[in-house]
Enzyme design. Structure first.
Site, PDB file in Angstrom:
ATOM      1  N   TYR A  98       0.850  -1.192   0.000  1.00  0.00           N
ATOM      2  CA  TYR A  98       0.000   0.000   0.000  1.00  0.00           C
ATOM      3  C   TYR A  98       0.883   1.239   0.000  1.00  0.00           C
ATOM      4  O   TYR A  98       1.820   1.332   0.806  1.00  0.00           O
ATOM      5  CB  TYR A  98      -0.890   0.007   1.260  1.00  0.00           C
ATOM      6  CG  TYR A  98      -1.703   1.284   1.408  1.00  0.00           C
ATOM      7  CD1 TYR A  98      -3.016   1.349   0.941  1.00  0.00           C
ATOM      8  CD2 TYR A  98      -1.152   2.426   1.983  1.00  0.00           C
ATOM      9  CE1 TYR A  98      -3.744   2.520   1.040  1.00  0.00           C
ATOM     10  CE2 TYR A  98      -1.887   3.606   2.089  1.00  0.00           C
ATOM     11  CZ  TYR A  98      -3.179   3.640   1.614  1.00  0.00           C
ATOM     12  OH  TYR A  98      -3.902   4.795   1.708  1.00  0.00           O
ATOM     13  N   GLU A 145      -3.262   7.374  -4.367  1.00  0.00           N
ATOM     14  CA  GLU A 145      -3.153   6.096  -3.655  1.00  0.00           C
ATOM     15  C   GLU A 145      -2.998   4.954  -4.643  1.00  0.00           C
ATOM     16  O   GLU A 145      -3.680   4.933  -5.664  1.00  0.00           O
ATOM     17  CB  GLU A 145      -4.421   5.890  -2.821  1.00  0.00           C
ATOM     18  CG  GLU A 145      -4.459   4.600  -2.019  1.00  0.00           C
ATOM     19  CD  GLU A 145      -5.782   4.451  -1.267  1.00  0.00           C
ATOM     20  OE1 GLU A 145      -5.834   4.815  -0.082  1.00  0.00           O
ATOM     21  OE2 GLU A 145      -6.759   3.983  -1.874  1.00  0.00           O
TER      22      GLU A 145
END
Lengths: 359, 287
Positions: free
Chosen positions: A102, A187
């Site tokens: 992530y 993201e």
């Protein structure tokens, strides 16, 4: 805030040098089948809607061949996911996943700086990852991201050292998008390490700043009109100036026994035509009464009164007007001349609106 | 921070809002000594001389603080010009400034030790000194002992008016600004009023979105804040997930809700009013 669709976000990342899966956008199931045939292997068919946790809501399907891809696209196109209608699907090669990480960069309001987040545990909702497994690093908005900061975060997140420079490159590219497009959030979740050792952005989120879009990135500016209208379930139309006062007015109507039909903040410095349009917009919702609560500051009461008068002939819903602040006397005079009662106390106005809705 | 002698500059003084509010600030008693609009140097607005640059305004008129009405595309540049000239505080009234620009000028000001108030703020008013840098309708303010800070302009006026009608005046009232990124936070404000001799009690006006109120509540609890604090939070009945007007007011996944803010305040010993007119009632217990 403008949330880009996944394929748009991926385009920005790809331009900045991040590897993304092979694939294309389809508007029809036939297109989806064609793209799957071109890719020639198992594919993911992903609904393009501006919402999170789409996978959990059934927005991502897998297909082994073009025919299955056609069926998956047919199922998704036109369906609703978290309140959004699917008008496009993204058909992509299915990745052979070894690890899922992530990475994001977002604005930290409290620190008033960008913050870089890196975790070895990607592929899930980041809020489900325990705090200690997320490396955080605040960035200087003037200096920008310095690559060593990315490296420190990557190592702290526990990502294997052999991928240090590759992930560093992904993060510097992400920062390019973050800064270059005035994003609130960039993201990649998951950032996939494939079994072949490649690093690919399997999903991507980019949220842009609408103020910046209006000034610097017109290609992303949305046609939103002058005021955001949020519809609620009740029958009392609400117009106020300033988000805080509008929310407070909604709260009060509810507390005093009424049901708000909407939230409409006309913002600062409302001109007569804007007030008129706000009243007509709310009247169209089929409300029983409209409560207008204006506290003038930069907004002038005389101009608001002018707008109310201009709307009078076109609405047959009773108006309850509470009008105080800058140029209050002149505003009251204009309204009285047209036979409109005007309140100065908010409590009285809300009570009156609730009473009228109850009749 | 500001007193009746503070020499104020208005950037964007020839614009519609700049000109109108210069007049109102002058009427209130603010000592506005200069205005700046590039290309309009040599003009006058309500008797105030206009200069082309901030540097000139400082040299010629000895300006110390600035209030900015410059439209969003040029506002960041105006703020940086004020920072370079060491003006303090700098009150940024302008709304719709991109957040990245705000982050940069807030950081720059922080390095110079300069206070930025806003952007998207109604400004600051100090009733005991009859000084106002902003757009608030000053007729609703009276001199007194309560310091007020708020994320929302018009809601501030609402609550201040209720206080004034109840005979509770204000020592200072500051709009923090409605944007995601602002120069002065509730915590900065609390640090300031803690030392302010005129302030006997504090009112914090918040709304859903972000965690500024929760952080303020933690600060009050951790520092055993020495003055009584009353709070009001707008958005208790806002539907989850709906956008309420600006980026600063989004309920995101259970965080930043009215409920979590009210809970945090109560836990820190702060009284929370349910309705705006309850704020003076709660203050009464302390004053």
């Amino acid at each position: 805030m403008i949330r880009l669709l996944e394929y748009q976000a991926k385009r920005l990342f790809k331009e900045a040098g991040v590897q993304t899966p092979e694939g294309d956008v389809a508007r029809t199931s036939a297109d989806a089948a064609r793209i799957a045939a071109e890719l020639g292997g198992p594919v993911a068919v992903k609904a393009q809607v501006p919402v999170g946790t789409r996978g959990k809501a059934g927005g991502i399907l897998f297909a082994d061949d073009p025919e299955e891809a056609r069926k998956a696209a047919r199922k998704l196109l036109g369906s609703r996911i978290r309140g959004e209608t699917v008008r496009k699907v993204l058909v992509e090669e299915k990745l052979d996943i070894a690890e899922e990480w992530y990475v994001s960069i977002t604005l930290d309001r409290a620190e008033r700086r960008p913050v870089l987040l890196v975790s070895r545990e990607g592929g899930v909702d980041i809020e489900e990852v325990p705090d200690e497994k997320i490396a955080r690093r605040h960035l200087d908005p003037i200096l920008g991201l310095r690559p060593f900061e990315a490296r420190k975060a990557i190592l702290k997140a526990g990502i294997p050292k052999e991928y240090l420079r590759d992930v560093e490159e992904v993060i510097t590219s992400m920062y390019e998008v973050f800064e270059g497009y005035d994003a609130h959030l960039v993201e990649i979740n998951p950032l996939v390490l494939t079994k072949g050792g490649e690093m690919v952005a399997a999903d991507a989120v980019v949220n842009l700043d609408e103020d910046a879009a209006n000034i610097r990135h017109p290609e992303f500016a949305e046609e939103t009109g002058d005021f955001p209208l949020v519809e609620l379930d009740g029958d009392i139309g609400i117009i106020a100036n300033g988000a805080g006062l509008t929310m407070a007015t909604v709260d009060l109507v509810k507390d005093l026994g009424g049901e708000p039909a909407n939230f409409l903040d006309v913002g600062g410095g409302a001109y007569p035509t804007l007030i008129r349009r706000a009243i007509l917009t709310v009247a169209e919702l089929g409300v029983k009464v409209i409560l207008l609560n204006i506290f003038g500051g930069i907004t002038r009461c005389d101009e608001v009164a002018e707008g109310i008068v201009q709307a009078l002939d076109d609405v047959d819903v009773p108006l309850v007007v509470r009008l105080v602040g800058t140029n209050e006397e002149e505003g009251h005079r204009v309204l009285r001349e047209h036979g409109i009662d005007v309140y100065t106390e908010l409590k009285d106005a809300v009570e009156r609106a609730v009473e009228l809705a109850g009749d | 921070m500001l007193d009746s002698d503070t020499r104020v500059l208005v950037q964007g003084i020839t614009g519609r809002h700049g000109s109108f509010h210069t007049k109102l600030m002058l009427e209130y008693g603010t000592e506005i000594v200069a205005g700046v609009t590039p290309g309009r140097g040599g003009q006058e607005v309500h008797g105030v001389p206009v200069y082309d640059t901030v540097e000139e305004a400082v040299e010629e008129a000895d300006a110390e603080a600035s209030v900015i009405f410059v439209p969003a595309p040029h506002a960041p540049d105006a703020v940086m010009e004020a920072i370079e000239a060491k003006l303090d505080p700098i009150v940024v009234i302008t709304e719709h400034i991109p957040a990245h620009d705000t982050m940069r000028f807030v950081e720059l000001a922080r390095r110079e030790g300069i206070r930025i108030i806003g952007p998207n703020t109604p400004g600051i008013i100090v009733p005991p000194e009859r000084v106002k840098l902003g757009i608030m309708p000053h007729q609703v303010f009276i001199e007194g002992e309560v310091a007020v800070a708020s994320r929302s302009g018009t809601l501030t006026y609402e609550i201040v008016q209720a206080m004034t009608e109840a005979g509770l005046g204000q020592s200072l009232c500051m709009g923090l600004g409605g944007d995601q990124i602002v120069g002065t936070t509730f915590i900065d404000f609390l640090e300031y009023v803690q030392e302010d001799d005129r302030t006997e009690a504090v009112v914090l006006i918040g709304e859903i979105g972000g965690n500024a109120e929760e952080l303020a509540a933690e600060y009050i609890a951790e520092t055993d804040f020495p003055k009584p604090v009353v709070a009001y939070i707008a958005g208790r009945h806002a539907p989850p997930g709906k956008r309420m007007g600006h980026a600063g007011a989004i309920i995101e996944r259970g965080r930043g809700t009215a409920e979590s803010k009210i809970k945090a305040f109560r836990k820190a010993g702060v009284d929370v009013a349910e309705k705006p007119w309850e704020v003076p009632e709660l203050l009464r217990e302390y004053l």
